[in-house]
Design a protein around this motif. Structure first.
Motif, PDB file in Angstrom:
ATOM      1  N   GLY A 150      48.167  19.003 -52.285  1.00  0.00           N
ATOM      2  CA  GLY A 150      46.909  18.590 -52.875  1.00  0.00           C
ATOM      3  C   GLY A 150      46.041  19.807 -53.114  1.00  0.00           C
ATOM      4  N   LEU A 151      45.207  19.767 -54.133  1.00  0.00           N
ATOM      5  CA  LEU A 151      44.267  20.854 -54.387  1.00  0.00           C
ATOM      6  C   LEU A 151      42.871  20.419 -53.959  1.00  0.00           C
ATOM      7  CD1 LEU A 151      45.311  22.276 -57.881  1.00  0.00           C
ATOM      8  CD2 LEU A 151      45.956  23.068 -55.616  1.00  0.00           C
ATOM      9  N   SER A 152      42.104  21.378 -53.437  1.00  0.00           N
ATOM     10  CA  SER A 152      40.753  21.073 -52.972  1.00  0.00           C
ATOM     11  C   SER A 152      39.917  22.349 -53.014  1.00  0.00           C
ATOM     12  CB  SER A 152      40.807  20.494 -51.550  1.00  0.00           C
ATOM     13  OG  SER A 152      39.536  20.035 -51.154  1.00  0.00           O
ATOM     14  N   ASP A 153      38.706  22.278 -52.437  1.00  0.00           N
ATOM     15  CA  ASP A 153      37.840  23.460 -52.384  1.00  0.00           C
ATOM     16  C   ASP A 153      38.036  24.252 -51.100  1.00  0.00           C
ATOM     17  OD1 ASP A 153      36.806  21.417 -50.879  1.00  0.00           O
ATOM     18  OD2 ASP A 153      34.726  21.710 -51.506  1.00  0.00           O
ATOM     19  N   THR A 154      38.891  23.761 -50.213  1.00  0.00           N
ATOM     20  CA  THR A 154      39.281  24.495 -49.006  1.00  0.00           C
ATOM     21  C   THR A 154      40.770  24.304 -48.790  1.00  0.00           C
ATOM     22  OG1 THR A 154      38.787  22.595 -47.578  1.00  0.00           O
ATOM     23  CG2 THR A 154      37.022  24.220 -47.892  1.00  0.00           C
ATOM     24  N   SER A 155      41.395  25.264 -48.161  1.00  0.00           N
ATOM     25  CA  SER A 155      42.809  25.138 -47.811  1.00  0.00           C
ATOM     26  C   SER A 155      42.924  24.581 -46.402  1.00  0.00           C
ATOM     27  CB  SER A 155      43.503  26.502 -47.907  1.00  0.00           C
ATOM     28  OG  SER A 155      43.481  26.983 -49.242  1.00  0.00           O
ATOM     29  N   GLY A 156      44.001  23.838 -46.146  1.00  0.00           N
ATOM     30  CA  GLY A 156      44.192  23.260 -44.821  1.00  0.00           C
ATOM     31  C   GLY A 156      44.941  21.953 -44.893  1.00  0.00           C
ATOM     32  N   GLU A 157      44.433  20.925 -44.194  1.00  0.00           N
ATOM     33  CA  GLU A 157      45.054  19.610 -44.172  1.00  0.00           C
ATOM     34  C   GLU A 157      44.053  18.556 -44.631  1.00  0.00           C
ATOM     35  OE1 GLU A 157      48.294  18.681 -43.137  1.00  0.00           O
ATOM     36  OE2 GLU A 157      48.721  20.833 -43.189  1.00  0.00           O
ATOM     37  N   GLY A 158      44.543  17.516 -45.266  1.00  0.00           N
ATOM     38  CA  GLY A 158      43.692  16.411 -45.693  1.00  0.00           C
ATOM     39  C   GLY A 158      44.411  15.092 -45.521  1.00  0.00           C
ATOM     40  N   LYS A 159      43.662  14.033 -45.288  1.00  0.00           N
ATOM     41  CA  LYS A 159      44.262  12.700 -45.128  1.00  0.00           C
ATOM     42  C   LYS A 159      44.306  12.002 -46.473  1.00  0.00           C
ATOM     43  CE  LYS A 159      43.613  10.371 -41.416  1.00  0.00           C
ATOM     44  NZ  LYS A 159      42.997   9.545 -40.330  1.00  0.00           N
ATOM     45  N   LEU A 160      45.497  11.645 -46.879  1.00  0.00           N
ATOM     46  CA  LEU A 160      45.698  10.968 -48.156  1.00  0.00           C
ATOM     47  C   LEU A 160      45.781   9.468 -47.924  1.00  0.00           C
ATOM     48  CD1 LEU A 160      46.291  11.522 -51.230  1.00  0.00           C
ATOM     49  CD2 LEU A 160      48.708  11.258 -50.641  1.00  0.00           C
ATOM     50  N   PHE A 161      44.949   8.713 -48.642  1.00  0.00           N
ATOM     51  CA  PHE A 161      45.004   7.256 -48.592  1.00  0.00           C
ATOM     52  C   PHE A 161      45.907   6.780 -49.720  1.00  0.00           C
ATOM     53  CE2 PHE A 161      41.021   8.487 -46.626  1.00  0.00           C
ATOM     54  CZ  PHE A 161      41.053   7.742 -45.445  1.00  0.00           C
ATOM     55  N   VAL A 162      46.817   5.873 -49.408  1.00  0.00           N
ATOM     56  CA  VAL A 162      47.855   5.486 -50.368  1.00  0.00           C
ATOM     57  C   VAL A 162      47.671   4.028 -50.797  1.00  0.00           C
ATOM     58  CG1 VAL A 162      49.458   7.147 -49.372  1.00  0.00           C
ATOM     59  CG2 VAL A 162      49.477   4.777 -48.551  1.00  0.00           C
ATOM     60  N   PRO A 163      48.199   3.669 -51.975  1.00  0.00           N
ATOM     61  CA  PRO A 163      48.047   2.289 -52.456  1.00  0.00           C
ATOM     62  C   PRO A 163      48.727   1.290 -51.514  1.00  0.00           C
ATOM     63  CG  PRO A 163      48.833   3.740 -54.201  1.00  0.00           C
ATOM     64  CD  PRO A 163      48.936   4.513 -52.932  1.00  0.00           C
ATOM     65  N   ARG A 164      48.117   0.140 -51.377  1.00  0.00           N
ATOM     66  CA  ARG A 164      48.768  -0.933 -50.624  1.00  0.00           C
ATOM     67  C   ARG A 164      50.026  -1.381 -51.367  1.00  0.00           C
ATOM     68  NH1 ARG A 164      45.528  -2.912 -46.610  1.00  0.00           N
ATOM     69  NH2 ARG A 164      43.303  -2.359 -46.729  1.00  0.00           N
ATOM     70  N   LYS A 165      50.997  -1.882 -50.633  1.00  0.00           N
ATOM     71  CA  LYS A 165      52.269  -2.278 -51.238  1.00  0.00           C
ATOM     72  C   LYS A 165      52.099  -3.383 -52.269  1.00  0.00           C
ATOM     73  CE  LYS A 165      55.122  -0.850 -47.325  1.00  0.00           C
ATOM     74  NZ  LYS A 165      56.077  -1.282 -46.271  1.00  0.00           N
ATOM     75  N   SER A 189      49.204  18.845 -47.020  1.00  0.00           N
ATOM     76  CA  SER A 189      48.691  20.207 -47.135  1.00  0.00           C
ATOM     77  C   SER A 189      47.787  20.329 -48.361  1.00  0.00           C
ATOM     78  CB  SER A 189      49.849  21.203 -47.260  1.00  0.00           C
ATOM     79  OG  SER A 189      50.634  21.201 -46.094  1.00  0.00           O
ATOM     80  N   LEU A 190      46.670  21.016 -48.171  1.00  0.00           N
ATOM     81  CA  LEU A 190      45.723  21.280 -49.248  1.00  0.00           C
ATOM     82  C   LEU A 190      45.625  22.781 -49.486  1.00  0.00           C
ATOM     83  CD1 LEU A 190      42.753  18.943 -48.204  1.00  0.00           C
ATOM     84  CD2 LEU A 190      44.454  18.489 -49.974  1.00  0.00           C
ATOM     85  N   ILE A 191      45.408  23.151 -50.730  1.00  0.00           N
ATOM     86  CA  ILE A 191      45.220  24.561 -51.053  1.00  0.00           C
ATOM     87  C   ILE A 191      44.217  24.676 -52.196  1.00  0.00           C
ATOM     88  CG2 ILE A 191      47.134  24.633 -52.727  1.00  0.00           C
ATOM     89  CD1 ILE A 191      47.712  27.506 -51.674  1.00  0.00           C
ATOM     90  N   ARG A 192      43.430  25.734 -52.164  1.00  0.00           N
ATOM     91  CA  ARG A 192      42.529  26.013 -53.271  1.00  0.00           C
ATOM     92  C   ARG A 192      43.335  26.497 -54.471  1.00  0.00           C
ATOM     93  NH1 ARG A 192      39.936  30.346 -52.619  1.00  0.00           N
ATOM     94  NH2 ARG A 192      38.034  29.919 -53.808  1.00  0.00           N
ATOM     95  N   LEU A 193      42.926  26.097 -55.654  1.00  0.00           N
ATOM     96  CA  LEU A 193      43.616  26.536 -56.857  1.00  0.00           C
ATOM     97  C   LEU A 193      43.604  28.056 -56.958  1.00  0.00           C
ATOM     98  CD1 LEU A 193      44.978  26.105 -59.572  1.00  0.00           C
ATOM     99  CD2 LEU A 193      42.723  25.673 -60.589  1.00  0.00           C
ATOM    100  N   ASP A 194      42.463  28.674 -56.660  1.00  0.00           N
ATOM    101  CA  ASP A 194      42.376  30.138 -56.716  1.00  0.00           C
ATOM    102  C   ASP A 194      43.398  30.789 -55.793  1.00  0.00           C
ATOM    103  OD1 ASP A 194      40.341  30.087 -58.584  1.00  0.00           O
ATOM    104  OD2 ASP A 194      38.735  30.261 -57.094  1.00  0.00           O
ATOM    105  N   ASP A 195      43.564  30.231 -54.587  1.00  0.00           N
ATOM    106  CA  ASP A 195      44.540  30.781 -53.646  1.00  0.00           C
ATOM    107  C   ASP A 195      45.963  30.596 -54.150  1.00  0.00           C
ATOM    108  OD1 ASP A 195      42.480  31.499 -51.959  1.00  0.00           O
ATOM    109  OD2 ASP A 195      42.647  29.701 -50.706  1.00  0.00           O
ATOM    110  N   PHE A 196      46.233  29.433 -54.728  1.00  0.00           N
ATOM    111  CA  PHE A 196      47.581  29.181 -55.261  1.00  0.00           C
ATOM    112  C   PHE A 196      47.922  30.164 -56.372  1.00  0.00           C
ATOM    113  CE2 PHE A 196      50.307  27.208 -58.463  1.00  0.00           C
ATOM    114  CZ  PHE A 196      51.426  26.921 -57.701  1.00  0.00           C
ATOM    115  N   ILE A 197      47.005  30.351 -57.305  1.00  0.00           N
ATOM    116  CA  ILE A 197      47.242  31.268 -58.426  1.00  0.00           C
ATOM    117  C   ILE A 197      47.475  32.688 -57.921  1.00  0.00           C
ATOM    118  CG2 ILE A 197      46.213  32.296 -60.485  1.00  0.00           C
ATOM    119  CD1 ILE A 197      47.081  29.368 -60.835  1.00  0.00           C
TER     120      ILE A 197
END
Length: 289
Positions: A150-165, A189-197
């Motif tokens: 996932g991309l975000s404004d900070t790198s690290g971990e994030g909780k992803l909410f998923v669609p119900r079945k 895992s989350l990473i900033r786009l700038d860091d990825f590039i």
């Protein structure tokens, strides 16, 4: 899968017409007679639809709204698809942030061609599996790099909410909880786009499409330097809930040299001043000197 196609004789007959002829009320009529919930309830089997954008194969299940849309209407978000195909040129380096099953990734890869590159970000494991199958089926592995991040404004971990079945729109996974639609998922895992590039030593970025179900402002903030340096074409989904943050960021983009448009009928680009209380796809184009 062959048997499932034989059992779809009525759907195929209607689809051959509804994919070509666009008319007011098309969605309503299709939903009335071919409700995605009906296919979801009976656990309709997967099959390959092999004429997506004329010659792309895509794995379909009519109980999934994105795939149902492609089968019956030709594209998922047809107006946006028209814009993407119009703006991408051969050889471009493209990012698909929130790629889901690859409806737009496949179009990007086809349009940019073998000299181009597409980086497809999708943290939801179920969508990631179908994305991978679609890329493999079309032998686009060298053009497309699939990233379960996932991309975000900070790198690290994030909780992803998923669609119900029981939710037919399986394209709504998000880092924001949506009551009645999503359930608690897992950490990704989350990473900033700038860091990825920077980490990948990518030397150019020409096109960025973002659709992260209300997380787009975070993605944009994490890619400020990339945007400032490369001035890519940017398309993001403007969620009214975050309109203040997005309008503030659009002010930055304006100072970088961008103009803004919303996607209209048949892919028409309509000038946009700011984001109000309606969800729209925003196209950000670098102003010509």
């Amino acid at each position: 899968m062959k048997n499932s196609r034989k059992n779809l004789w009525l759907e195929n007959s209607v689809g051959r017409f509804s994919r070509v002829v666009r008319f007011p009320g098309r969605e309503y009529l299709l939903r009335k007679f071919f409700d995605p919930n009906r296919y979801l309830a009976v656990k309709h089997p997967d099959f390959w639809y092999e004429k997506y954008d004329r010659n792309i194969s895509i794995l379909c299940n009519l109980g999934s709204y994105i795939e149902w849309s492609i089968f019956f209407k030709g594209y998922y978000q047809q107006d946006l698809a028209i814009v993407i195909k119009k703006l991408i040129k051969p050889g471009m380096v493209c990012l698909d942030v929130g790629a889901n099953i690859g409806a737009f990734t496949l179009l990007m890869a086809k349009t940019t061609g073998r000299q181009g590159k597409v980086y497809a970000f999708e943290p939801y494991s179920q969508a990631l599996e179908r994305l991978t199958s679609n890329i493999n089926k079309n032998k686009m592995n060298e053009q497309v790099e699939i990233l379960g991040l996932g991309l975000s404004d900070t790198s690290g971990e994030g909780k992803l909410f998923v669609p119900r079945k029981e939710e037919f729109n399986q394209g709504i996974s998000s880092f924001h909880r949506k009551e009645r639609l999503t359930e608690e998922g897992f950490s990704v895992s989350l990473i900033r786009l700038d860091d990825f590039i920077k980490n990948q030593q990518i030397k150019r970025v020409d096109f960025i499409k973002i659709d992260t179900e209300g997380w787009d402002d975070r993605v944009l903030r994490g890619g400020v330097e990339t945007i400032k340096v490369y001035l890519p074409i940017i398309i993001f989904e403007a969620n009214p809930i975050h309109k203040d943050a997005l309008n503030d960021f659009m002010e930055n983009l304006y100072n970088f040299g961008y103009s803004f448009y919303r996607v209209g009928y048949f892919g028409r680009l309509i000038p946009l001043r700011n984001i109000c209380d309606k969800e729209v796809d925003v196209v950000c184009l670098p102003r010509k000197e």
